[in-house]
Design a protein around this motif. Structure first.
Motif, PDB file in Angstrom:
ATOM      1  N   GLU A  27       0.837  -1.201   0.000  1.00  0.00           N
ATOM      2  CA  GLU A  27       0.000   0.000   0.000  1.00  0.00           C
ATOM      3  C   GLU A  27       0.869   1.247   0.000  1.00  0.00           C
ATOM      4  OE1 GLU A  27      -3.250  -0.239  -0.327  1.00  0.00           O
ATOM      5  OE2 GLU A  27      -3.101  -2.441  -0.244  1.00  0.00           O
ATOM      6  N   GLN A  28       0.270   2.292  -0.490  1.00  0.00           N
ATOM      7  CA  GLN A  28       0.926   3.600  -0.481  1.00  0.00           C
ATOM      8  C   GLN A  28       1.331   3.983   0.944  1.00  0.00           C
ATOM      9  OE1 GLN A  28      -0.302   6.551  -3.067  1.00  0.00           O
ATOM     10  NE2 GLN A  28       1.587   7.480  -2.341  1.00  0.00           N
ATOM     11  N   GLY A  29       2.567   4.419   1.109  1.00  0.00           N
ATOM     12  CA  GLY A  29       3.033   4.886   2.415  1.00  0.00           C
ATOM     13  C   GLY A  29       3.442   3.790   3.368  1.00  0.00           C
ATOM     14  N   GLU A  30       3.287   2.545   2.958  1.00  0.00           N
ATOM     15  CA  GLU A  30       3.613   1.418   3.822  1.00  0.00           C
ATOM     16  C   GLU A  30       5.124   1.245   3.957  1.00  0.00           C
ATOM     17  OE1 GLU A  30       1.066  -1.989   2.955  1.00  0.00           O
ATOM     18  OE2 GLU A  30       2.867  -3.227   3.066  1.00  0.00           O
ATOM     19  N   LYS A  31       5.549   0.742   5.126  1.00  0.00           N
ATOM     20  CA  LYS A  31       6.946   0.342   5.300  1.00  0.00           C
ATOM     21  C   LYS A  31       6.938  -1.186   5.358  1.00  0.00           C
ATOM     22  CE  LYS A  31       8.328   4.660   6.099  1.00  0.00           C
ATOM     23  NZ  LYS A  31       7.432   5.250   5.065  1.00  0.00           N
ATOM     24  N   HIS A  32       7.378  -1.771   4.280  1.00  0.00           N
ATOM     25  CA  HIS A  32       7.214  -3.215   4.121  1.00  0.00           C
ATOM     26  C   HIS A  32       8.579  -3.903   4.138  1.00  0.00           C
ATOM     27  CE1 HIS A  32       4.405  -6.419   2.504  1.00  0.00           C
ATOM     28  NE2 HIS A  32       5.580  -7.020   2.504  1.00  0.00           N
ATOM     29  N   ALA A  33       8.742  -4.886   4.973  1.00  0.00           N
ATOM     30  CA  ALA A  33      10.009  -5.623   4.999  1.00  0.00           C
ATOM     31  C   ALA A  33       9.828  -6.993   4.360  1.00  0.00           C
ATOM     32  CB  ALA A  33      10.505  -5.783   6.425  1.00  0.00           C
ATOM     33  N   ILE A  34      10.833  -7.415   3.609  1.00  0.00           N
ATOM     34  CA  ILE A  34      10.830  -8.777   3.068  1.00  0.00           C
ATOM     35  C   ILE A  34      11.990  -9.506   3.721  1.00  0.00           C
ATOM     36  CG2 ILE A  34      11.136 -10.193   1.016  1.00  0.00           C
ATOM     37  CD1 ILE A  34       9.858  -7.972  -0.619  1.00  0.00           C
ATOM     38  N   GLU A 202      15.992  -7.148   4.628  1.00  0.00           N
ATOM     39  CA  GLU A 202      16.968  -6.975   5.688  1.00  0.00           C
ATOM     40  C   GLU A 202      17.071  -8.264   6.511  1.00  0.00           C
ATOM     41  OE1 GLU A 202      19.260  -4.456   6.271  1.00  0.00           O
ATOM     42  OE2 GLU A 202      19.848  -6.095   7.607  1.00  0.00           O
ATOM     43  N   HIS A 203      18.299  -8.593   6.918  1.00  0.00           N
ATOM     44  CA  HIS A 203      18.494  -9.802   7.724  1.00  0.00           C
ATOM     45  C   HIS A 203      18.442  -9.513   9.215  1.00  0.00           C
ATOM     46  CE1 HIS A 203      19.156 -13.009   4.901  1.00  0.00           C
ATOM     47  NE2 HIS A 203      19.966 -12.246   4.172  1.00  0.00           N
ATOM     48  N   ASP A 204      18.725  -8.248   9.582  1.00  0.00           N
ATOM     49  CA  ASP A 204      18.767  -7.921  11.011  1.00  0.00           C
ATOM     50  C   ASP A 204      17.344  -7.745  11.549  1.00  0.00           C
ATOM     51  OD1 ASP A 204      18.842  -6.545  13.471  1.00  0.00           O
ATOM     52  OD2 ASP A 204      20.836  -5.747  13.015  1.00  0.00           O
ATOM     53  N   MET A 205      16.893  -8.710  12.367  1.00  0.00           N
ATOM     54  CA  MET A 205      15.491  -8.724  12.801  1.00  0.00           C
ATOM     55  C   MET A 205      15.138  -7.538  13.688  1.00  0.00           C
ATOM     56  SD  MET A 205      13.894 -10.796  11.229  1.00  0.00           S
ATOM     57  CE  MET A 205      14.871 -11.248   9.840  1.00  0.00           C
ATOM     58  N   ASN A 206      16.099  -7.041  14.459  1.00  0.00           N
ATOM     59  CA  ASN A 206      15.812  -5.873  15.293  1.00  0.00           C
ATOM     60  C   ASN A 206      15.395  -4.703  14.419  1.00  0.00           C
ATOM     61  OD1 ASN A 206      16.428  -7.174  17.676  1.00  0.00           O
ATOM     62  ND2 ASN A 206      18.628  -6.769  17.392  1.00  0.00           N
ATOM     63  N   ILE A 207      16.143  -4.514  13.362  1.00  0.00           N
ATOM     64  CA  ILE A 207      15.833  -3.406  12.458  1.00  0.00           C
ATOM     65  C   ILE A 207      14.493  -3.640  11.778  1.00  0.00           C
ATOM     66  CG2 ILE A 207      16.553  -2.264  10.326  1.00  0.00           C
ATOM     67  CD1 ILE A 207      19.440  -2.687  11.209  1.00  0.00           C
ATOM     68  N   VAL A 208      14.285  -4.875  11.312  1.00  0.00           N
ATOM     69  CA  VAL A 208      13.041  -5.187  10.603  1.00  0.00           C
ATOM     70  C   VAL A 208      11.831  -4.888  11.482  1.00  0.00           C
ATOM     71  CG1 VAL A 208      11.638  -7.080   9.700  1.00  0.00           C
ATOM     72  CG2 VAL A 208      14.045  -6.863   9.043  1.00  0.00           C
ATOM     73  N   PHE A 209      11.852  -5.400  12.714  1.00  0.00           N
ATOM     74  CA  PHE A 209      10.684  -5.218  13.580  1.00  0.00           C
ATOM     75  C   PHE A 209      10.559  -3.764  14.031  1.00  0.00           C
ATOM     76  CE2 PHE A 209      10.980  -9.835  13.822  1.00  0.00           C
ATOM     77  CZ  PHE A 209       9.652 -10.154  13.585  1.00  0.00           C
ATOM     78  N   ASP A 210      11.672  -3.079  14.007  1.00  0.00           N
ATOM     79  CA  ASP A 210      11.679  -1.670  14.381  1.00  0.00           C
ATOM     80  C   ASP A 210      11.047  -0.791  13.302  1.00  0.00           C
ATOM     81  OD1 ASP A 210      12.258   0.601  15.733  1.00  0.00           O
ATOM     82  OD2 ASP A 210      14.335   0.726  15.042  1.00  0.00           O
ATOM     83  N   VAL A 211      11.394  -1.065  12.036  1.00  0.00           N
ATOM     84  CA  VAL A 211      11.014  -0.161  10.942  1.00  0.00           C
ATOM     85  C   VAL A 211       9.676  -0.529  10.298  1.00  0.00           C
ATOM     86  CG1 VAL A 211      11.664   0.634   8.631  1.00  0.00           C
ATOM     87  CG2 VAL A 211      13.411   0.439  10.421  1.00  0.00           C
ATOM     88  N   ALA A 212       9.413  -1.834  10.137  1.00  0.00           N
ATOM     89  CA  ALA A 212       8.326  -2.264   9.246  1.00  0.00           C
ATOM     90  C   ALA A 212       6.941  -2.158   9.879  1.00  0.00           C
ATOM     91  CB  ALA A 212       8.580  -3.695   8.803  1.00  0.00           C
ATOM     92  N   ASP A 213       5.934  -1.798   9.030  1.00  0.00           N
ATOM     93  CA  ASP A 213       4.542  -1.960   9.473  1.00  0.00           C
ATOM     94  C   ASP A 213       3.996  -3.300   9.000  1.00  0.00           C
ATOM     95  OD1 ASP A 213       4.926   0.909   9.321  1.00  0.00           O
ATOM     96  OD2 ASP A 213       3.947   0.825   7.366  1.00  0.00           O
ATOM     97  N   ARG A 214       4.654  -3.886   8.014  1.00  0.00           N
ATOM     98  CA  ARG A 214       4.197  -5.176   7.522  1.00  0.00           C
ATOM     99  C   ARG A 214       5.423  -5.970   7.063  1.00  0.00           C
ATOM    100  NH1 ARG A 214       0.106  -7.377   4.126  1.00  0.00           N
ATOM    101  NH2 ARG A 214       0.916  -6.300   2.296  1.00  0.00           N
ATOM    102  N   ILE A 215       5.347  -7.266   7.225  1.00  0.00           N
ATOM    103  CA  ILE A 215       6.493  -8.110   6.883  1.00  0.00           C
ATOM    104  C   ILE A 215       6.014  -9.264   6.009  1.00  0.00           C
ATOM    105  CG2 ILE A 215       8.290  -9.635   7.803  1.00  0.00           C
ATOM    106  CD1 ILE A 215       8.220  -7.972  10.375  1.00  0.00           C
ATOM    107  N   SER A 216       6.768  -9.535   4.936  1.00  0.00           N
ATOM    108  CA  SER A 216       6.496 -10.733   4.145  1.00  0.00           C
ATOM    109  C   SER A 216       7.692 -11.662   4.272  1.00  0.00           C
ATOM    110  CB  SER A 216       6.295 -10.385   2.671  1.00  0.00           C
ATOM    111  OG  SER A 216       5.126  -9.605   2.533  1.00  0.00           O
TER     112      SER A 216
END
Ligand code: ATP
Ligand code: MG
Lengths: 250, 413
Positions: A27-34, A202-216
């Motif tokens: 979605e527009q404006g989403e911070k999405h981590a893969i 990103e491989h660093d989970m701290n960063i992923v959970f910190d930044v993302a609103d959604r994760i795939s």
């Protein structure tokens, strides 16, 4: 409506099936981590979205228009920018020129051979502005290839965001950085993607959970889960396929 | 005052360049000198245009003489048309016509040859070069076969009374054209298309992700290079009033590559240095020895091995030491190594000439040597060997002095 939408995307190299039917709406404006293990196909997926590779089948839509199999420059002109996992800059040009070149197309200069760059005050100010954002103002006249690794990564980011693209794809932006460098980089990413759509591998989970609103979660070329961070953390399949593995490695 | 300073800073180098071009005939004005100046002017434009491809755009071409030659052929045809009055303008516009034709050829050939850079581009350029050179024997009306075609520049209207009959008049015309072409080629490097040529040279893949088609960027540089090569060809037509297939074949393409490379690809001024140097070798050295091509080959090899960024790069290497005010500390070590190096060079050249000569005696450096005499050989080899030893011995000192001169301030050993 999703700003970036993948429908049943497949990619094979010869007989090796690398991306096996990925569907994803961002979605527009989403911070999405893969996230996903090494070799899952995360970078390959980026190459498909950004036009470096052609898809074997499936469709990719950016702002409602199909972009699969279009050349990278056309996709870039439609407002999608990406960074690379392996630093990908213009090594013999100065840091300033690197950023200024990244600005040219979006500023309407196209292939002009009648504008003198030295006289484009607004363009040059904008390039300096980007340099100060990524903390490379002092290195402006340095050949980019002679920067330290973390600085090259910052420049990689600068080239990616300079054009003001609405959708930004980052491929492991902090990999290989020290802890403090990574913290700075995350801070920077947050700042420069403010109000934009961000997709980040990103491989660093701290960063992923910190930044993302959604994760795939991508495993062997398939998205096995796509959800809010909290739900991903509790997902049994993800635990088995990936997060558990990370935990035991750590 | 401040305005004057910025003006000098901005345009000083161009004024100096124009002044040098225009004042050269005051220095030497013999027929030979003027002829050499003319060749230099032509070579400068040609080499600068080549650098748009290789130095700025990363395209290694083995066929750039095609655009030079095509410009030249159309230039001579233009002279012929002026002569039989099918067109009416001054011959001073011939380089412009040559440039337009060079551009036209580049538009056509570049449309497919710039698809890829690297080996593919290099091979295509070689193929096209061979193809055009071979065509010159087929399309005899245009190329004049092996004999080439010739014209006469004394027809057509004069330009304020100047009829361009004398070589000196052609030189001043060539100097102006060279100056204008140099300015435009420089300005091109300062435009979006010129700067993106550098980006595509550095990293064509990344360039596509900032919105630019690498192929289109290469195509534009290629056309610009063709245009200015054509201008150089037009100047050639004006100067010599004749042209043959030799002026567009692989040998000419090779020579312009050498000029740009020896001068230094990474610097705008590099090809100018290379063009001057090679023209001097071609004209002056060749009157002293018929082995000059061998020496050119040696110079090229030495440049590739020891000065990978050419003569311009060698000069620029000293910028750091100069900024730190330590350039003078290098003079002594340079002399200490330079002297044996010079002796070594002279020794090698003497030996080569001695092997080559078929006469009873060889006159060289004011000496006269007898190839048949064994002691001559022994002495020569001994001197050359000693000089080589001298280089080897003094080199570490030079290296040390170099590091000392370039080391940042306030840093210990
Ligand atoms: N051009 C190619 N030809 C053949 N196989 C390829 C190609 N590109 C990638 N692959 C394969 O596709 C798989 C996925 O690679 P990819 O680089 O996308 O993984 P990734 O998820 O980004 O991994 P990492 O976390 O290590 O960066 C790998 O097994 C790789 O060997
Ligand atoms: Mg990857």
């Amino acid at each position: 409506m999703a700003i970036l939408s993948l429908k049943d995307v497949h990619k094979s190299f010869g007989i090796t099936h690398i991306i096996r039917g990925v569907s994803l709406d961002i979605e527009q404006g989403e911070k999405h981590a893969i996230i996903g293990p090494n070799g899952a196909g995360k970078s390959t997926l980026y190459h498909l979205i950004s036009g470096l590779y052609s898809v074997t089948s499936g469709t990719i839509e950016l702002k409602g228009e199909e972009i699969q199999n279009k050349p990278p420059y056309e996709i870039s002109r439609r407002g999608l920018a990406r960074s690379f996992q392996v630093t990908n800059i213009f090594p013999r040009m100065s840091v300033f020129e690197n950023v200024r070149c990244a600005l040219l197309w979006s500023r309407g200069f196209r292939y002009s051979f009648w504008h003198l760059l030295g006289r484009q005050g607004e363009l040059n100010d904008c390039a300096m502005e980007v340099l100060s954002q990524i903390g490379l103002l002092e290195k402006a006249s340095f050949p980019a290839g002679e920067l330290a690794y973390a600085q090259q990564r910052a420049l990689e980011l600068g080239i990616t965001i300079a054009s003001g693209a609405e959708v930004i794809l980052l491929d492991e932006p902090v990999a290989g950085m020290s802890h403090s460098e990574a913290e700075n980089a995350v801070q920077l990413i947050r700042q420069i993607t403010e109000g934009k759509t961000l997709v980040m591998v990103e491989h660093d989970m701290n960063i992923v959970f910190d930044v993302a609103d959604r994760i795939s979660v991508l495993v062997y070329g398939e998205v096995i889960a796509s959800d809010k961070p909290a739900a991903i953390r509790g997902n049994q399949r993800v635990q088995e396929a990936y997060l558990g593995e990370v935990a035991t490695h750590a | 005052m401040v305005i004057l300073q910025t003006l000098v800073k901005k345009f000083g180098i161009w004024v100096a360049y124009l002044a040098v071009l225009l004042l050269l005939p005051q220095l030497f004005d013999s027929i030979l000198a003027i002829s050499i100046y003319n060749q230099m002017a032509i070579a400068i434009v040609f080499a600068l245009s080549y650098n748009m491809l290789l130095g700025q755009g990363g395209m290694l071409s083995f066929g750039h003489a095609v655009y030079f030659g095509m410009g030249g052929f159309l230039g001579v045809h233009t002279l012929l048309m002026i002569e039989n009055e099918s067109v009416y303008f001054s011959v001073m516009w011939v380089p412009f016509i040559g440039g337009l034709f060079g551009l036209l050829c580049a538009l056509f050939i570049g449309s497919f040859s710039t698809r890829k850079a690297g080996t593919v581009f290099a091979m295509i350029s070689l193929g096209i070069g061979e193809l055009i050179a071979a065509s010159s024997l087929i399309f005899v009306d245009f190329f004049g076969g092996e004999a080439g075609i010739s014209g006469d520049r004394t027809f057509g209207p004069t330009f304020f009374g100047v009829d361009f009959a004398q070589n000196i008049q052609i030189y001043y015309l060539a100097a102006i054209w060279t100056f204008i072409a140099t300015i435009f080629m420089y300005l091109f490097t300062q435009t979006p298309a010129g700067r993106m040529a550098n980006a595509v040279r550095d990293n064509p893949i990344r360039a596509e992700f900032i919105g630019y088609s690498a192929r289109r960027v290469r195509f534009i540089s290629f056309c610009a290079a063709g245009l200015f090569a054509g201008v150089a060809g037009g100047l050639f037509a004006l100067n010599y009033e004749f042209i043959t297939e030799e002026n567009l074949n692989a040998a000419t393409s090779g020579r312009v590559l050498l000029m740009a490379y020896i001068g230094g690809l990474g610097y705008f001024i590099g090809p100018i240095i290379g063009a001057v140097l090679l023209t001097l070798m071609n004209t002056l050295l060749s009157t002293y020895t018929d082995l000059w091509l061998l020496y050119l080959g040696i110079l090229f090899l030495l440049t590739v091995m020891f000065l990978p960024r050419g003569f311009a790069g060698f000069i620029m290497m000293h910028q750091v030491a100069w900024l730190r005010g330590r350039l003078t500390s290098l003079i002594k070590p340079y002399l200490i190594t330079g002297l044996p190096a010079l002796v070594f060079l002279l020794g090698v050249v003497t030996l080569i000439e001695l092997i080559h000569t078929e006469d009873e005696t060889l006159s060289i450096w004011g000496l006269s040597l007898t190839p048949a005499s064994v002691p001559t050989w022994i002495v020569l080899i001994a001197i050359t060997g000693a000089a080589f030893y001298g280089i080897r011995r003094s080199l570490p000192q030079l290296r040390e002095a170099w590091h000392a001169a370039n080391k940042p301030d306030g840093e210990g050993n």
